[in-house]
Each structure stands twice: as C-alpha cells, then as structure tokens.
Design a protein around this motif. Structure first.
Motif, PDB file in Angstrom:
ATOM      1  N   PRO A   1       0.820  -1.218   0.000  1.00 38.18           N
ATOM      2  CA  PRO A   1       0.000   0.000   0.000  1.00 38.18           C
ATOM      3  C   PRO A   1       0.858   1.275   0.000  1.00 38.18           C
ATOM      4  CG  PRO A   1      -0.849  -1.591   1.575  1.00 38.18           C
ATOM      5  CD  PRO A   1       0.474  -2.122   1.106  1.00 38.18           C
ATOM      6  N   ALA A   2       0.394   2.252  -0.725  1.00 39.43           N
ATOM      7  CA  ALA A   2       1.089   3.547  -0.781  1.00 39.43           C
ATOM      8  C   ALA A   2       0.716   4.385   0.432  1.00 39.43           C
ATOM      9  CB  ALA A   2       0.726   4.296  -2.056  1.00 39.43           C
ATOM     10  N   GLU A   3       1.721   5.033   1.013  1.00 38.61           N
ATOM     11  CA  GLU A   3       1.484   6.010   2.080  1.00 38.61           C
ATOM     12  C   GLU A   3       1.790   7.430   1.612  1.00 38.61           C
ATOM     13  OE1 GLU A   3       3.374   5.171   5.806  1.00 38.61           O
ATOM     14  OE2 GLU A   3       2.451   3.192   5.959  1.00 38.61           O
ATOM     15  N   ALA A   4       2.567   7.558   0.533  1.00 34.77           N
ATOM     16  CA  ALA A   4       2.910   8.875  -0.011  1.00 34.77           C
ATOM     17  C   ALA A   4       2.872   8.786  -1.531  1.00 34.77           C
ATOM     18  CB  ALA A   4       4.288   9.321   0.477  1.00 34.77           C
ATOM     19  N   TYR A   5       2.606   9.941  -2.163  1.00 36.86           N
ATOM     20  CA  TYR A   5       2.544   9.928  -3.615  1.00 36.86           C
ATOM     21  C   TYR A   5       2.836  11.289  -4.208  1.00 36.86           C
ATOM     22  CZ  TYR A   5      -2.483  11.458  -3.357  1.00 36.86           C
ATOM     23  OH  TYR A   5      -3.675  12.121  -3.137  1.00 36.86           O
ATOM     24  N   GLY A   6       3.114  11.289  -5.526  1.00 35.62           N
ATOM     25  CA  GLY A   6       3.410  12.520  -6.247  1.00 35.62           C
ATOM     26  C   GLY A   6       3.309  12.291  -7.744  1.00 35.62           C
ATOM     27  N   LYS A   7       3.518  13.380  -8.500  1.00 34.98           N
ATOM     28  CA  LYS A   7       3.387  13.294  -9.960  1.00 34.98           C
ATOM     29  C   LYS A   7       4.353  14.259 -10.625  1.00 34.98           C
ATOM     30  CE  LYS A   7      -0.450  16.581  -9.776  1.00 34.98           C
ATOM     31  NZ  LYS A   7      -1.882  16.791  -9.974  1.00 34.98           N
TER      32      LYS A   7
ATOM     33  N   PRO B   1       8.215  15.285  -5.995  1.00 29.03           N
ATOM     34  CA  PRO B   1       7.909  15.423  -4.565  1.00 29.03           C
ATOM     35  C   PRO B   1       6.786  14.467  -4.167  1.00 29.03           C
ATOM     36  CG  PRO B   1       6.861  17.184  -5.788  1.00 29.03           C
ATOM     37  CD  PRO B   1       7.662  16.375  -6.788  1.00 29.03           C
ATOM     38  N   LEU B   2       6.869  13.968  -2.950  1.00 31.69           N
ATOM     39  CA  LEU B   2       5.833  13.086  -2.423  1.00 31.69           C
ATOM     40  C   LEU B   2       5.352  13.615  -1.077  1.00 31.69           C
ATOM     41  CD1 LEU B   2       8.229  11.002  -3.718  1.00 31.69           C
ATOM     42  CD2 LEU B   2       6.335   9.471  -3.370  1.00 31.69           C
ATOM     43  N   LYS B   3       4.081  13.405  -0.813  1.00 31.81           N
ATOM     44  CA  LYS B   3       3.487  13.746   0.480  1.00 31.81           C
ATOM     45  C   LYS B   3       2.520  12.634   0.866  1.00 31.81           C
ATOM     46  CE  LYS B   3       4.227  18.588   0.323  1.00 31.81           C
ATOM     47  NZ  LYS B   3       3.949  19.840   0.885  1.00 31.81           N
ATOM     48  N   HIS B   4       2.120  12.638   2.124  1.00 38.18           N
ATOM     49  CA  HIS B   4       1.214  11.615   2.642  1.00 38.18           C
ATOM     50  C   HIS B   4      -0.093  11.623   1.860  1.00 38.18           C
ATOM     51  CE1 HIS B   4      -1.266   9.336   5.461  1.00 38.18           C
ATOM     52  NE2 HIS B   4      -0.121   8.842   5.922  1.00 38.18           N
ATOM     53  N   ILE B   5      -0.677  10.446   1.685  1.00 35.13           N
ATOM     54  CA  ILE B   5      -1.877  10.325   0.852  1.00 35.13           C
ATOM     55  C   ILE B   5      -3.156  10.869   1.482  1.00 35.13           C
ATOM     56  CG2 ILE B   5      -0.939   8.360  -0.439  1.00 35.13           C
ATOM     57  CD1 ILE B   5      -2.863   6.573   1.248  1.00 35.13           C
ATOM     58  N   THR B   6      -3.160  11.037   2.812  1.00 35.54           N
ATOM     59  CA  THR B   6      -4.385  11.557   3.443  1.00 35.54           C
ATOM     60  C   THR B   6      -4.157  12.786   4.314  1.00 35.54           C
ATOM     61  OG1 THR B   6      -4.191  10.048   5.331  1.00 35.54           O
ATOM     62  CG2 THR B   6      -5.545   9.307   3.456  1.00 35.54           C
ATOM     63  N   ASP B   7      -2.893  13.112   4.620  1.00 34.36           N
ATOM     64  CA  ASP B   7      -2.616  14.269   5.468  1.00 34.36           C
ATOM     65  C   ASP B   7      -1.287  14.894   5.037  1.00 34.36           C
ATOM     66  OD1 ASP B   7      -2.044  16.146   7.428  1.00 34.36           O
ATOM     67  OD2 ASP B   7      -2.528  14.821   9.104  1.00 34.36           O
ATOM     68  N   ALA B   8      -1.369  15.948   4.269  1.00 36.73           N
ATOM     69  CA  ALA B   8      -0.169  16.583   3.713  1.00 36.73           C
ATOM     70  C   ALA B   8       0.705  17.250   4.767  1.00 36.73           C
ATOM     71  CB  ALA B   8      -0.560  17.598   2.640  1.00 36.73           C
TER      72      ALA B   8
ATOM     73  N   LEU C   1       4.035   9.066 -12.302  1.00 36.14           N
ATOM     74  CA  LEU C   1       3.479   8.969 -10.958  1.00 36.14           C
ATOM     75  C   LEU C   1       4.498   8.270 -10.072  1.00 36.14           C
ATOM     76  CD1 LEU C   1      -0.236   7.852 -11.558  1.00 36.14           C
ATOM     77  CD2 LEU C   1       0.626  10.132 -10.995  1.00 36.14           C
ATOM     78  N   ALA C   2       4.549   8.667  -8.803  1.00 36.65           N
ATOM     79  CA  ALA C   2       5.441   8.052  -7.827  1.00 36.65           C
ATOM     80  C   ALA C   2       4.639   7.697  -6.587  1.00 36.65           C
ATOM     81  CB  ALA C   2       6.575   9.006  -7.460  1.00 36.65           C
ATOM     82  N   ALA C   3       5.018   6.583  -5.956  1.00 36.23           N
ATOM     83  CA  ALA C   3       4.368   6.140  -4.724  1.00 36.23           C
ATOM     84  C   ALA C   3       5.423   5.595  -3.772  1.00 36.23           C
ATOM     85  CB  ALA C   3       3.325   5.063  -5.026  1.00 36.23           C
ATOM     86  N   ALA C   4       5.239   5.852  -2.489  1.00 36.28           N
ATOM     87  CA  ALA C   4       6.164   5.354  -1.460  1.00 36.28           C
ATOM     88  C   ALA C   4       5.388   4.533  -0.438  1.00 36.28           C
ATOM     89  CB  ALA C   4       6.865   6.518  -0.763  1.00 36.28           C
ATOM     90  N   SER C   5       6.042   3.489   0.068  1.00 42.48           N
ATOM     91  CA  SER C   5       5.409   2.589   1.031  1.00 42.48           C
ATOM     92  C   SER C   5       5.398   3.149   2.446  1.00 42.48           C
ATOM     93  CB  SER C   5       6.132   1.241   1.032  1.00 42.48           C
ATOM     94  OG  SER C   5       7.485   1.409   1.455  1.00 42.48           O
TER      95      SER C   5
END
Length: 183
Positions: free
Chosen positions: A73-79, A131-138, A164-168
């Motif tokens: 599951p992704a916890e952080a994401y960006g584009k 850049p990536l940030k948390h998926i529900t709370d930036a 697209l980028a995603a981090a665990s």
C-alpha cells in the motif's frame, strides 16, 4: 494518446544512517513518454480538447502500474510532467493538474490529498525530482520526500514525460517532531 514507452523504477532503501530500515522503504515511479498532443499547433488557446483526449487515459494507465510496482500500500505519492523543448510547461500542467488524471491515483491509493507535482520543460535525459506527500494528510512531515528520476532518451523535443510516484512509508529513519508541536 501516442505512447512511445513506459519506464518503471523501483528503489528500496535497506539501510539509512548506518542502521537497517525495517521494513525496507520502497518508492516506485512509472513514467509514460507520450507525443505532446499540442505539438506543431503553435500557441493553442483552448487546451481542453487535448486534456479530454489524454488526461484520463494517462491516469488510468499509470495509477495501477505504479501501485503494482510498489508492491504494497502507498502512504505517499506525487506526480510529474516534463515537457520536451518544443512544448510549453503549460502542456504538461494541463495533463496532470486535472481531476481527470489525478483521481485515478487517488482512488487506487485510497487517498484524499492533492498530489504534489513537478513540471518543467527540458531536454532528453534531464534529472527531475518528484515530490511526495502523505496520501491523506499533507502535514505529516515524515512523508515529505522526493525521488530523483532520469530517463536517458526522454523527453524528445515533441514529447511529454508524465510520471506517478508512490512510497510505502515516510523517509527512512525520520525523526522530526510533528508539525503540531510548532503550532
């Protein structure tokens, strides 16, 4: 959408600061290299037809691939959108700064925050940071991070790299205090 290629990068950090990272921190990037839909048209006043013809398809293509590549599951994401030298930065922005694109990733990742982004015009082989940030709370500092990407032969002058980028998880060994401690 004229797709030339798809590039997938997965980075796994096993140790940071001389200590093991358990579980290993994974970051995945999936990039589509497409022909710029506005290429050769001069200045295009209304970008909407190109957005309608491409943005949703790009989101639908990339979102499941980046989550599959991440493998958890992704916890952080960006584009990102990197426009070749014959295009305009606005062309990349038009494709990624629309719900038609981003909602595919938000739904697939069960996310609610806006996707942080980088967009620029550059030659093939340019290094860019997503850049990536948390998926529900930036505001969760541990998940503010970046991943560096380089695709040797992209974008051509008439292309756009859309990624697209995603981090665990957040940064390995993160230890900054919560933003709430400063408010």
């Amino acid at each position: 959408m004229n797709l030339r290629k798809i590039v997938t990068v997965v980075e796994e950090t096993q140790a940071e600061g001389g200590r093991p990272v358990e579980p290993a921190a994974r970051v995945a990037v999936v990039a589509a290299i497409i022909e710029n839909p506005w290429n050769g048209q001069g200045f295009v006043e209304d970008l909407a037809p190109g957005i309608d013809a491409n943005a949703s398809d790009l989101g639908a293509l990339l979102a499941p691939r980046v989550l599959d590549a991440l493998g958890e599951p992704a916890e952080a994401y960006g584009k990102a959108a990197i426009v070749g030298l014959d295009g305009e930065v606005e062309h990349g922005s038009a494709l990624i700064h629309t719900l038609k694109f981003g909602d595919h990733f938000r739904k697939a990742a069960d996310a609610t925050t806006l996707l942080p982004a980088v967009e620029k015009r550059a030659p093939a082989g340019v290094v860019f940071d997503i850049p990536l940030k948390h998926i529900t709370d930036a505001t969760i500092r541990s998940h503010h991070q970046t991943i560096e990407v380089r695709i040797a032969d992209a974008p051509h002058a008439d292309e756009i790299v859309v990624a697209l980028a995603a981090a665990s998880q957040g940064r390995p060994q993160q230890r900054l205090a919560s933003l709430k401690t400063e408010q």
